[in-house]
Scaffold this active site. Structure first.
Site, PDB file in Angstrom:
ATOM      1  CE  LYS A 141      -4.567  -0.785   1.830  1.00  0.00           C
ATOM      2  NZ  LYS A 141      -5.543  -0.547   2.893  1.00  0.00           N
ATOM      3  CD  GLU A 180     -19.424  -5.348   7.362  1.00  0.00           C
ATOM      4  OE1 GLU A 180     -19.432  -6.426   6.714  1.00  0.00           O
ATOM      5  OE2 GLU A 180     -18.616  -4.428   7.118  1.00  0.00           O
ATOM      6  NE  ARG A 184     -22.052  -6.894   2.589  1.00  0.00           N
ATOM      7  CZ  ARG A 184     -21.035  -7.004   1.757  1.00  0.00           C
ATOM      8  NH1 ARG A 184     -19.936  -7.592   2.135  1.00  0.00           N
ATOM      9  NH2 ARG A 184     -21.112  -6.525   0.540  1.00  0.00           N
TER      10      ARG A 184
HETATM   11  C1  LIG Z   1     -19.047  -4.436   3.654  1.00  0.00           C
HETATM   12  C2  LIG Z   1     -17.954  -3.430   3.860  1.00  0.00           C
HETATM   13  N1  LIG Z   1     -17.403  -3.299   5.088  1.00  0.00           N
HETATM   14  C3  LIG Z   1     -16.420  -2.401   5.283  1.00  0.00           C
HETATM   15  C4  LIG Z   1     -15.970  -1.626   4.261  1.00  0.00           C
HETATM   16  C5  LIG Z   1     -14.919  -0.565   4.510  1.00  0.00           C
HETATM   17  N2  LIG Z   1     -13.702  -0.896   3.800  1.00  0.00           N
HETATM   18  C6  LIG Z   1     -13.391  -0.333   2.622  1.00  0.00           C
HETATM   19  S1  LIG Z   1     -11.928  -0.829   2.016  1.00  0.00           S
HETATM   20  C7  LIG Z   1     -11.677  -1.802   3.345  1.00  0.00           C
HETATM   21  C8  LIG Z   1     -10.413  -2.605   3.441  1.00  0.00           C
HETATM   22  C9  LIG Z   1     -10.327  -3.580   2.344  1.00  0.00           C
HETATM   23  O1  LIG Z   1      -9.134  -4.263   2.450  1.00  0.00           O
HETATM   24  P1  LIG Z   1      -8.556  -4.972   1.166  1.00  0.00           P
HETATM   25  O2  LIG Z   1      -9.621  -5.715   0.485  1.00  0.00           O
HETATM   26  O3  LIG Z   1      -7.379  -5.738   1.603  1.00  0.00           O
HETATM   27  O4  LIG Z   1      -8.147  -3.768   0.217  1.00  0.00           O
HETATM   28  P2  LIG Z   1      -6.971  -2.707   0.428  1.00  0.00           P
HETATM   29  O5  LIG Z   1      -7.600  -1.531   1.081  1.00  0.00           O
HETATM   30  O6  LIG Z   1      -5.930  -3.336   1.245  1.00  0.00           O
HETATM   31  O7  LIG Z   1      -6.516  -2.360  -0.946  1.00  0.00           O
HETATM   32  C10 LIG Z   1     -12.718  -1.726   4.257  1.00  0.00           C
HETATM   33  C11 LIG Z   1     -12.785  -2.434   5.541  1.00  0.00           C
HETATM   34  C12 LIG Z   1     -16.579  -1.791   3.003  1.00  0.00           C
HETATM   35  N3  LIG Z   1     -16.241  -1.038   1.966  1.00  0.00           N
HETATM   36  N4  LIG Z   1     -17.541  -2.701   2.836  1.00  0.00           N
HETATM   37 MG   LIG Z   2      -5.434  -5.326   1.554  1.00  0.00          MG
END
Ligand SMILES: Cc1ncc(C[n+]2csc(CCOP(=O)(O)OP(=O)(O)O)c2C)c(N)n1
Ligand SMILES: [Mg+2]
Ligand SMILES: CC(=O)[C@@H](O)[C@H](O)COP(=O)(O)O
Length: 614
Positions: free
Chosen positions: A280, A365, A393
């Protein structure tokens, strides 16, 4: 002319040589850093996925081949390569590009998204849809290591393995969710990356050779050992066992390895997963050093990495975090739960103070809610801190696992109402509508941060499920003073002498309307309890005033005003009701103030309504 300027459509990436592709990646990063430093946005994930996006467009033929981005917060390089470079400076602003994939924006966006872990299911549906209609082209789901841990992603993998269709899943593993990734799956990925899976194979093989039986059973045993070896050796055995071929891990910043890997998997049939390792924030030191802070930010100074806009008044989130720490100190039964949003929901100090009573369950969730039900059944007082939009959700879990059993779970619903720049996927427009109809649920909305603080301190004294909802953004700067409140009663903050109009507001809109009500001599009621309504107070208002206005930051359909309308029909009241709330649309992105104005729930709109009725 820059290399990026030469990319009119993604196919143009195919014409570049290695040096030009490296240059393109540098220019994409520069554009993302420059733009987000001015208008804000999701920084770290986009900087981390630059090479992977370039490689995908180099190898596949978008839009014939469909790339499905999970969550979609990492789609900026894709937008820049798919004809949206000129508008990129407008991203997330009113009338500008969305920060997420949008089908109406481009033929290269195939799924509107913002919530996580939907990509595998949607891509599989597209795959099957294409096969049935014999439409050519690949379908590729790109999902992060955080998002693949959610239940829905597993449901998609389970079905994909069963259907055995050509589906490409790219696992973008940066070993981070927004915060540090949690869970056994994330540990498993780390073991693959560090080679521990292979080391374990060697150890287990040694042990097996020691216990190997002699004589006629040798052949059978040897076969078993071979299977075992295969299992231990294949880093992605978890996926292989689900009938999803595993490839990787591969360095996601090295185009020279990435492109041949993609070329190869393009030719392979059946469902497969390519494990790509990225970092990242790559290319911008402040984001590399602090990817959590640079996950989603407002404008920042690109030299220093300091984020602009720190204000004097604390946010509702911060006050909620302060309250739960205090409640945790007073009542040992208090548990704080988050679904991958410890910073976003403000409960990181609780984690520090009471690590054994803090749980980040990952992007899960549904599990968070039922996990809370289990804790409550053991006599504890779980508080689930969650954004309104992500709470959607867990709807069945709220009904079936918590409310049906009348369990004392406290839902602390952050980002209720208009969130601003994230827009339609993230607005908390519906929670009042979907919660109000559930038996046993009580719902409160504080008028300022002090009322929020006090509601949270009292939360453990109420039996049964309760929801406390509050807005995104800063409070009014009122002092935090502990004072018990009767949460189920309303309060009249201004009594009109004329008694022509009463305003029943809820949430921050109460405090926001106070001056206007005083100036226009309108009675102002703090409708802090949405369920139950304060029957005696409401009855009096509906009897005494010819005009009653309600205002809320929730869909007007089924929300607070609807609850008052239901009460109104149950009696013979002379009052005319005027309901102000969010319109029956998915509300677009833009700054909160402009969006509230557009939705007709601003002070201007209220003033106009009052003047019409006076
Ligand atoms: C259902 C849901 N819960 C929480 C989120 C908030 N959220 C957005 S990005 C993220 C992290 C995702 O991690 P990853 O898939 O590893 O992607 P990265 O940010 O590392 O690129 C979260 C928790 C969301 N978008 N949707
Ligand atoms: Mg990630
Ligand atoms: C993509 C996503 O779902 C989160 O990153 C979200 O954008 C965070 O919103 P806040 O900025 O309100 O915490």
């Amino acid at each position: 002319m820059s290399v990026l300027d030469r990319i009119e459509e993604p196919g143009d990436v195919k014409t570049l040589d290695g040096q030009e592709m490296t240059q393109l990646c540098a220019e994409l990063r520069e554009t993302i850093i420059d733009t987000t430093s001015r208008v804000g946005g999701h920084v770290a994930s986009n900087l981390g996925i630059v090479e992977l996006t370039v490689a995908l467009h180099r190898v596949f033929e978008s839009p014939r081949d469909k790339i499905i981005w999970d969550v979609g917060h990492q789609c900026y390089p894709h937008k820049l390569l798919t004809g949206r470079r000129q508008q990129f400076g407008t991203i997330r602003q009113l009338g500008g590009l969305s920060g997420f994939p949008k089908r109406h924006e481009s033929p290269h966006d195939h799924l509107d998204v913002g919530h996580s872990s939907t990509s595998i299911s949607a891509a599989l549906g597209m795959r099957v849809g294409r096969d049935i209609q014999q439409i050519p082209g690949k379908v590729i789901a790109v999902i992060g290591d955080g998002s693949i841990g959610a239940g829905m992603a597993f449901e998609g993998l389970n079905h994909a393995g069963h259907l055995d269709k050509d589906l490409i899943i790219i696992l973008n593993d940066n070993e981070m969710s927004i915060a540090e990734n949690v869970g056994a799956l994330s540990n498993y990925f780390s073991k693959i990356i560090t080679g521990q899976v292979y080391n374990r194979f060697r150890k287990d093989l040694e042990n097996m050779l020691h216990i190997l039986p002699r004589g006629e059973r040798l052949v059978r045993a040897a076969k078993k050992v071979e299977e075992g070896i295969k299992g231990f050796m294949t880093p992605g055995i978890l996926f292989e066992e689900l009938n999803i071929k595993y490839f990787g891990p591969v360095d996601g910043h090295d185009l020279e390895s990435l492109i041949p890997f993609l070329e190869n998997i393009k030719r392979i049939e059946g469902p497969l997963l390519l494990h790509v390792i990225t970092k990242k924030g790559t290319g911008y030191a402040p984001a590399e050093t602090n990817p959590e802070k640079f996950h989603g930010v407002g404008p920042f100074d690109r030299e220093s990495g300091v984020i602009h806009g720190a204000t004097a008044t604390p946010s509702y989130t911060a006050i909620a975090g302060q309250a739960i720490v205090e409640l945790g100190r007073r009542d040992q039964r208090t548990i704080a739960i988050t679904a991958a949003m410890p910073e976003g929901t403000g409960i990181q100090n609780f984690k520090t103070a009471y690590p054994e009573r803090f749980f980040d369950v990952g992007i899960a969730e549904q599990h968070a809610v039922t996990f809370a039900a289990g804790l409550a059944l053991e006599g504890l007082r779980p508080h689930v801190f969650i954004y309104s939009t992500f709470f959607q959700r867990a709807y069945d879990q709220i009904i079936h696992d918590v409310c049906l059993q009348n369990l004392p779970v406290v839902f602390c619903i952050d980002r209720a109402g208009i969130v601003g720049n994230d827009g339609e996927t993230h607005n908390g427009s519906f929670d009042l509508s979907f919660l109000r109809c559930i038996p046993n649920m009580r719902i409160f909305s504080p008028r300022d941060e002090n009322e929020l603080y006090n509601m949270l301190l009292q939360a453990n004294t109420l039996d049964g499920p309760i929801t406390i909802r509050y807005a995104r953004g800063n409070g009014f700067g009122v002092p935090i003073v502990e004072s018990p409140i009767n949460m189920e009663s309303w309060e009249i903050l201004h009594h009109s002498k004329k008694k022509r109009i009463a305003l029943i507001a809820t949430g921050y809109l109460v405090t926001e309307s106070l001056n206007l009500c005083q100036e226009h001599d309108i009675t102002l009621v703090n409708g802090r309890s949405i369920k139950p309504l304060d029957g005696p107070c409401l009855q009096g208002i509906l009897q005494e005033y010819p005009h009653v206005i309600t205002i809320e930051e929730n869909s007007a359909i089924g929300g607070f005003g609807s609850a008052i309308a239901e009460f109104h029909c149950s009696g013979n009241f002379p009052a005319h009701l005027h309901l102000m709330g969010l319109p029956d649309v998915f509300v677009e992105h833009g700054d909160q103030k402009s969006i509230r104005q557009k939705c007709g729930i601003s002070l201007d709109a209220l003033k106009q309504k009052v003047e019409e009725l006076q």
